[in-house]
Write a protein that holds these residues in place. Structure first.
Motif, PDB file in Angstrom:
ATOM      1  N   ASP A 114      -4.857   7.607  -1.862  1.00 36.56           N
ATOM      2  CA  ASP A 114      -4.516   6.239  -1.506  1.00 36.56           C
ATOM      3  C   ASP A 114      -4.310   5.357  -2.740  1.00 36.56           C
ATOM      4  O   ASP A 114      -5.152   5.309  -3.633  1.00 36.56           O
ATOM      5  CB  ASP A 114      -5.626   5.647  -0.623  1.00 36.56           C
ATOM      6  CG  ASP A 114      -5.169   4.358   0.048  1.00 36.56           C
ATOM      7  OD1 ASP A 114      -3.986   4.274   0.428  1.00 36.56           O
ATOM      8  OD2 ASP A 114      -5.989   3.443   0.155  1.00 36.56           O
ATOM      9  N   HIS A 115      -3.209   4.687  -2.736  1.00 37.86           N
ATOM     10  CA  HIS A 115      -2.809   3.680  -3.723  1.00 37.86           C
ATOM     11  C   HIS A 115      -3.145   3.996  -5.184  1.00 37.86           C
ATOM     12  O   HIS A 115      -4.001   3.344  -5.792  1.00 37.86           O
ATOM     13  CB  HIS A 115      -3.398   2.310  -3.356  1.00 37.86           C
ATOM     14  CG  HIS A 115      -2.671   1.191  -4.054  1.00 37.86           C
ATOM     15  ND1 HIS A 115      -1.380   0.841  -3.743  1.00 37.86           N
ATOM     16  CD2 HIS A 115      -3.026   0.380  -5.089  1.00 37.86           C
ATOM     17  CE1 HIS A 115      -0.996  -0.149  -4.541  1.00 37.86           C
ATOM     18  NE2 HIS A 115      -1.973  -0.444  -5.375  1.00 37.86           N
ATOM     19  N   ALA A 155       0.856  -1.182   0.000  1.00 35.16           N
ATOM     20  CA  ALA A 155       0.000   0.000   0.000  1.00 35.16           C
ATOM     21  C   ALA A 155       0.890   1.229   0.000  1.00 35.16           C
ATOM     22  O   ALA A 155       1.933   1.242   0.633  1.00 35.16           O
ATOM     23  CB  ALA A 155      -0.892  -0.014   1.229  1.00 35.16           C
ATOM     24  N   TRP A 207      -2.791   3.356  -8.909  1.00 36.74           N
ATOM     25  CA  TRP A 207      -2.330   2.145  -9.598  1.00 36.74           C
ATOM     26  C   TRP A 207      -2.838   2.099 -11.022  1.00 36.74           C
ATOM     27  O   TRP A 207      -3.808   2.769 -11.400  1.00 36.74           O
ATOM     28  CB  TRP A 207      -2.748   0.888  -8.828  1.00 36.74           C
ATOM     29  CG  TRP A 207      -4.217   0.576  -8.814  1.00 36.74           C
ATOM     30  CD1 TRP A 207      -5.180   1.211  -8.064  1.00 36.74           C
ATOM     31  CD2 TRP A 207      -4.900  -0.430  -9.578  1.00 36.74           C
ATOM     32  NE1 TRP A 207      -6.402   0.641  -8.311  1.00 36.74           N
ATOM     33  CE2 TRP A 207      -6.265  -0.371  -9.231  1.00 36.74           C
ATOM     34  CE3 TRP A 207      -4.474  -1.390 -10.502  1.00 36.74           C
ATOM     35  CZ2 TRP A 207      -7.223  -1.225  -9.792  1.00 36.74           C
ATOM     36  CZ3 TRP A 207      -5.433  -2.245 -11.057  1.00 36.74           C
ATOM     37  CH2 TRP A 207      -6.791  -2.150 -10.703  1.00 36.74           C
ATOM     38  N   ASP A 209       0.505   5.634  -0.008  1.00 37.87           N
ATOM     39  CA  ASP A 209      -0.425   6.750   0.005  1.00 37.87           C
ATOM     40  C   ASP A 209       0.317   8.061   0.209  1.00 37.87           C
ATOM     41  O   ASP A 209       1.483   8.077   0.577  1.00 37.87           O
ATOM     42  CB  ASP A 209      -1.511   6.546   1.062  1.00 37.87           C
ATOM     43  CG  ASP A 209      -0.955   6.429   2.469  1.00 37.87           C
ATOM     44  OD1 ASP A 209       0.285   6.342   2.608  1.00 37.87           O
ATOM     45  OD2 ASP A 209      -1.744   6.423   3.415  1.00 37.87           O
TER      46      ASP A 209
END
Ligand SMILES: [Cu+2]
Length: 152
Positions: free
Chosen positions: A29-30, A18, A32, A20
């Motif tokens: 957050d994350h 994870a 991807w 962030d």
């Protein structure tokens, strides 16, 4: 000594760590990107943005050397066909969490530069109206590592 090396190896081998970023009252957050196929000319980027502050903000741009051009897209379904629509900005109200995810909101990377593989981290800059420029890294993850929401 051998034991120490083993521990380091294990730390590096965690594929879906994870990650962030916090910028002012925004929490990202994350970020991807699903692993693009070898011939892909575009890729979608996802993340979760939470506004913990008392003022509205909006994501207005994304810059990355990963692609010639980026845009913000929504995905809408009509008559069983998924259609992507370009939006100029992505508002995040105070207290709101906005989720960019497969089959929904996403950053569209167009004209991919170079090759990427699972586990790569792609540097990018998110530009917010109030929070300004925020440096993040999009993790290149296998699609299988993420829960599928498409049945909802
Ligand atoms: Cu798109």
């Amino acid at each position: 000594m051998k034991r120490a090396l083993t521990l380091i190896f294990l730390a590096l081998a965690t594929p879906l760590a994870a990650h962030d970023t916090t910028a002012g009252s925004l929490h990202i957050d994350h970020p991807w990107i699903p692993v693009p196929t070898a011939t892909a000319k575009s890729a979608a980027g996802y993340m979760v943005i939470t506004n913990r502050g008392h003022e509205a903000d909006e994501l207005v741009e994304v810059h990355s050397a990963f692609a010639d051009q980026t845009m913000l897209h929504t995905t809408e379904h009509a008559d069983g066909v998924a259609k992507m629509t370009h939006i100029m900005s992505l508002p995040i109200a105070p207290g709101e969490t906005v989720t960019l995810e497969p089959d929904g909101l996403h950053v569209m990377f167009m004209g991919l530069q170079g090759k990427t593989a699972e586990g790569d981290l792609i540097p990018a800059t998110l530009v917010f109206r109030n929070a300004g420029e925020v440096a993040v890294e999009f993790a290149v993850d296998a699609m299988d590592d993420h829960p599928d929401h498409s049945g909802h």
